[in-house]
Design a protein around this motif. Sequence first.
Motif, PDB file in Angstrom:
ATOM      1  N   VAL A   1       0.836  -1.203   0.000  1.00 25.79           N
ATOM      2  CA  VAL A   1       0.000   0.000   0.000  1.00 25.79           C
ATOM      3  C   VAL A   1       0.873   1.254   0.000  1.00 25.79           C
ATOM      4  O   VAL A   1       0.557   2.256  -0.657  1.00 25.79           O
ATOM      5  CB  VAL A   1      -0.950  -0.009   1.217  1.00 25.79           C
ATOM      6  CG1 VAL A   1      -1.809   1.247   1.222  1.00 25.79           C
ATOM      7  CG2 VAL A   1      -1.840  -1.244   1.179  1.00 25.79           C
ATOM      8  N   LEU A   2       1.989   1.204   0.722  1.00 23.95           N
ATOM      9  CA  LEU A   2       2.923   2.332   0.727  1.00 23.95           C
ATOM     10  C   LEU A   2       3.413   2.624  -0.689  1.00 23.95           C
ATOM     11  O   LEU A   2       3.594   3.776  -1.082  1.00 23.95           O
ATOM     12  CB  LEU A   2       4.096   2.020   1.642  1.00 23.95           C
ATOM     13  CG  LEU A   2       5.117   3.135   1.877  1.00 23.95           C
ATOM     14  CD1 LEU A   2       4.525   4.198   2.793  1.00 23.95           C
ATOM     15  CD2 LEU A   2       6.397   2.581   2.484  1.00 23.95           C
ATOM     16  N   ASP A   3       3.602   1.563  -1.471  1.00 26.39           N
ATOM     17  CA  ASP A   3       4.158   1.710  -2.819  1.00 26.39           C
ATOM     18  C   ASP A   3       3.205   2.400  -3.783  1.00 26.39           C
ATOM     19  O   ASP A   3       3.626   2.856  -4.847  1.00 26.39           O
ATOM     20  CB  ASP A   3       4.545   0.339  -3.377  1.00 26.39           C
ATOM     21  CG  ASP A   3       5.878   0.368  -4.103  1.00 26.39           C
ATOM     22  OD1 ASP A   3       6.887   0.667  -3.460  1.00 26.39           O
ATOM     23  OD2 ASP A   3       5.893   0.120  -5.322  1.00 26.39           O
ATOM     24  N   THR A   4       1.915   2.483  -3.428  1.00 28.17           N
ATOM     25  CA  THR A   4       0.962   3.146  -4.323  1.00 28.17           C
ATOM     26  C   THR A   4       1.175   4.650  -4.364  1.00 28.17           C
ATOM     27  O   THR A   4       0.807   5.303  -5.345  1.00 28.17           O
ATOM     28  CB  THR A   4      -0.493   2.863  -3.891  1.00 28.17           C
ATOM     29  OG1 THR A   4      -0.688   3.322  -2.548  1.00 28.17           O
ATOM     30  CG2 THR A   4      -0.810   1.388  -3.960  1.00 28.17           C
ATOM     31  N   THR A   5       1.769   5.231  -3.309  1.00 27.04           N
ATOM     32  CA  THR A   5       1.963   6.689  -3.284  1.00 27.04           C
ATOM     33  C   THR A   5       3.417   7.110  -3.153  1.00 27.04           C
ATOM     34  O   THR A   5       3.744   8.259  -3.431  1.00 27.04           O
ATOM     35  CB  THR A   5       1.174   7.324  -2.113  1.00 27.04           C
ATOM     36  OG1 THR A   5       1.607   6.725  -0.879  1.00 27.04           O
ATOM     37  CG2 THR A   5      -0.309   7.123  -2.275  1.00 27.04           C
ATOM     38  N   VAL A   6       4.296   6.192  -2.713  1.00 25.41           N
ATOM     39  CA  VAL A   6       5.679   6.583  -2.469  1.00 25.41           C
ATOM     40  C   VAL A   6       6.386   6.977  -3.765  1.00 25.41           C
ATOM     41  O   VAL A   6       7.326   7.777  -3.768  1.00 25.41           O
ATOM     42  CB  VAL A   6       6.436   5.438  -1.750  1.00 25.41           C
ATOM     43  CG1 VAL A   6       6.741   4.297  -2.698  1.00 25.41           C
ATOM     44  CG2 VAL A   6       7.713   5.952  -1.101  1.00 25.41           C
ATOM     45  N   VAL A   7       5.919   6.437  -4.904  1.00 17.13           N
ATOM     46  CA  VAL A   7       6.570   6.713  -6.192  1.00 17.13           C
ATOM     47  C   VAL A   7       6.119   8.060  -6.768  1.00 17.13           C
ATOM     48  O   VAL A   7       6.860   8.693  -7.524  1.00 17.13           O
ATOM     49  CB  VAL A   7       6.271   5.570  -7.190  1.00 17.13           C
ATOM     50  CG1 VAL A   7       6.928   5.827  -8.540  1.00 17.13           C
ATOM     51  CG2 VAL A   7       6.760   4.242  -6.630  1.00 17.13           C
ATOM     52  N   ASN A   8       4.914   8.507  -6.415  1.00 16.79           N
ATOM     53  CA  ASN A   8       4.336   9.706  -7.038  1.00 16.79           C
ATOM     54  C   ASN A   8       5.262  10.903  -7.008  1.00 16.79           C
ATOM     55  O   ASN A   8       5.441  11.608  -8.009  1.00 16.79           O
ATOM     56  CB  ASN A   8       3.017  10.079  -6.337  1.00 16.79           C
ATOM     57  CG  ASN A   8       1.975   8.984  -6.456  1.00 16.79           C
ATOM     58  OD1 ASN A   8       2.304   7.828  -6.705  1.00 16.79           O
ATOM     59  ND2 ASN A   8       0.737   9.337  -6.276  1.00 16.79           N
ATOM     60  N   ILE A   9       5.863  11.133  -5.853  1.00 18.55           N
ATOM     61  CA  ILE A   9       6.644  12.351  -5.659  1.00 18.55           C
ATOM     62  C   ILE A   9       7.997  12.274  -6.365  1.00 18.55           C
ATOM     63  O   ILE A   9       8.689  13.273  -6.527  1.00 18.55           O
ATOM     64  CB  ILE A   9       6.811  12.607  -4.145  1.00 18.55           C
ATOM     65  CG1 ILE A   9       6.866  14.093  -3.850  1.00 18.55           C
ATOM     66  CG2 ILE A   9       8.000  11.858  -3.572  1.00 18.55           C
ATOM     67  CD1 ILE A   9       6.491  14.455  -2.442  1.00 18.55           C
ATOM     68  N   SER A  10       8.383  11.056  -6.823  1.00 20.66           N
ATOM     69  CA  SER A  10       9.676  10.857  -7.479  1.00 20.66           C
ATOM     70  C   SER A  10       9.588  10.908  -9.001  1.00 20.66           C
ATOM     71  O   SER A  10      10.613  10.776  -9.675  1.00 20.66           O
ATOM     72  CB  SER A  10      10.268   9.505  -7.058  1.00 20.66           C
ATOM     73  OG  SER A  10      10.358   9.386  -5.665  1.00 20.66           O
TER      74      SER A  10
END
Length: 520
Positions: free
Chosen positions: A26-35
């Motif tokens: 679930v963390l991976d669904t948003t952790v990439v957005n900012i990168s």
Amino acid sequence: MDSENQPPVNPWAVAGSVMVGTFMVVLDTTVVNISLPYVAGSLSASIEESTWALTSYLAANAVILPITGWLAALFGRKRLFILSVASFTAASLLCGLALSLPALVLFRIVQGASGGVMQPLSQAIMLEAFPRQERGKAMGFFGIGVVVAPILGPVLGGWLTDNYSWRWVFYINIPVGIVAILLLRRFLHDPPYLDRSGKRIDAWGIGLLAVGIAALQIALDKGQEEDWLASAWIIGLLVTAAVCLTVFVVHTLRVAHPVVKLRVFADRTFTLGTVLVTLMSFVLFGSLVMLPLLLQTLMRYPPLEAGLAMAPRGVGSLIAMPLVGLLVARTDPRRLLALGFVLGGFTLLWLSWLNLDAGFWDLAWPQFIQGIAFGLLFVPLTTTTMDGIARAEMGNATSVFNLMRNLGGSMGIAAVQTLLARDRQAHVNILGSHVDPFSPAAQAWLRNLQSAFIARGSDAVTAGRQALAAAFGMVQKQAAMISFIDAFRLLALIFLLLAPLALLLRRPEHQRGPTVAVGE
């Protein structure tokens, strides 16, 4: 292995084992957005092209969600869960090593498919591991993962990207995945009632569902970018989704062993609960995508500071989830749910009072209370919705429930992005109409701007052009702020309208009669 001969396992050990992997996913669904900007620069791609790293993940995730219950029955839950964690971890390593965008997109598809299995499977396992009167505690623990992780994702992503590299956004999953596999091998066992008898594979159902869900997810993710119905490609995707999903429903109701058992919707509480979680996710993910845009585009926050400014919502949820889990067993969860919708609506109205001069604490307090509201929503809604579902059908029910939660989130993000873009343009036209050469106030404002640029060394002609450009920039900024205010108010209205519907859910069985035994 014979699951009936397995020794009893503490349900909290089971919960901890499955939540390690689920939190990572679930963390991976948003952790990439900012990168994404850094991914685009490193792989020689545009920002628009780099968004396929998100779209591919979400589409694969959505496709696999509804068939998780069927896959668990086919392969066994323990084997499927461990395989999913292992493939997600391996795909994370490959994502970090990717040297081109197509390679990254391919590995993100593997990540999305692997992660899609874990969310409903972990929820089903935890609901079955605990007796009904203690399911609130289990869902409070589960909620920490599925609600707090997306909020903490931008903070972690911003920190890793600023201090190391975007590739560490993926590498960080490797040790977590290894720990999850070791825990699952030790504590997770298949239930004795899991039906793994040989059945004919519903190939038509799987195909129709996969194509329909993938087409819908891609259309939602790319709709605003392609101008929705002005794009033949988006129209084609929406038509494909509508046709495939309609045929899928008809097919599923006619076959003996469908890949997804839609008859679960015969339970009124499950149906209403699924509608509520869809709309709740619409608001949750819609507001979640708005705040980073507001902070980074209008208030000029760097990525890490933007993530930190959103952290109070995660803190509120982290505090509320376990407390609400305890309250669910002691009070009517429907009242907690209605209170959560009202409190969430109030905090969104609070955010609609922001302006361009807002400071950190103007953002922090409404978000902290909003985090508490989400804790009041997730735990009671999940336990009440699943209360009438038989243990043997839990895998199928949680698959459908999580699919609709994810699709609701995708619809919320698409709706908010479209509303912000269209509303901003409308307000630019309205505000711009007041800046005209016949308005004394506008003339005085432009003269003051021109004088300021002349004082900085520009000649009169250049300063006049700079004044017009600065004035238009201010109009655009104010128009964008008003569009955010309108969006917050719309989301608040949706939450407030949902509050009465929460009272229509059936009260959980353990609160209507004697306590249900663990081995019901």
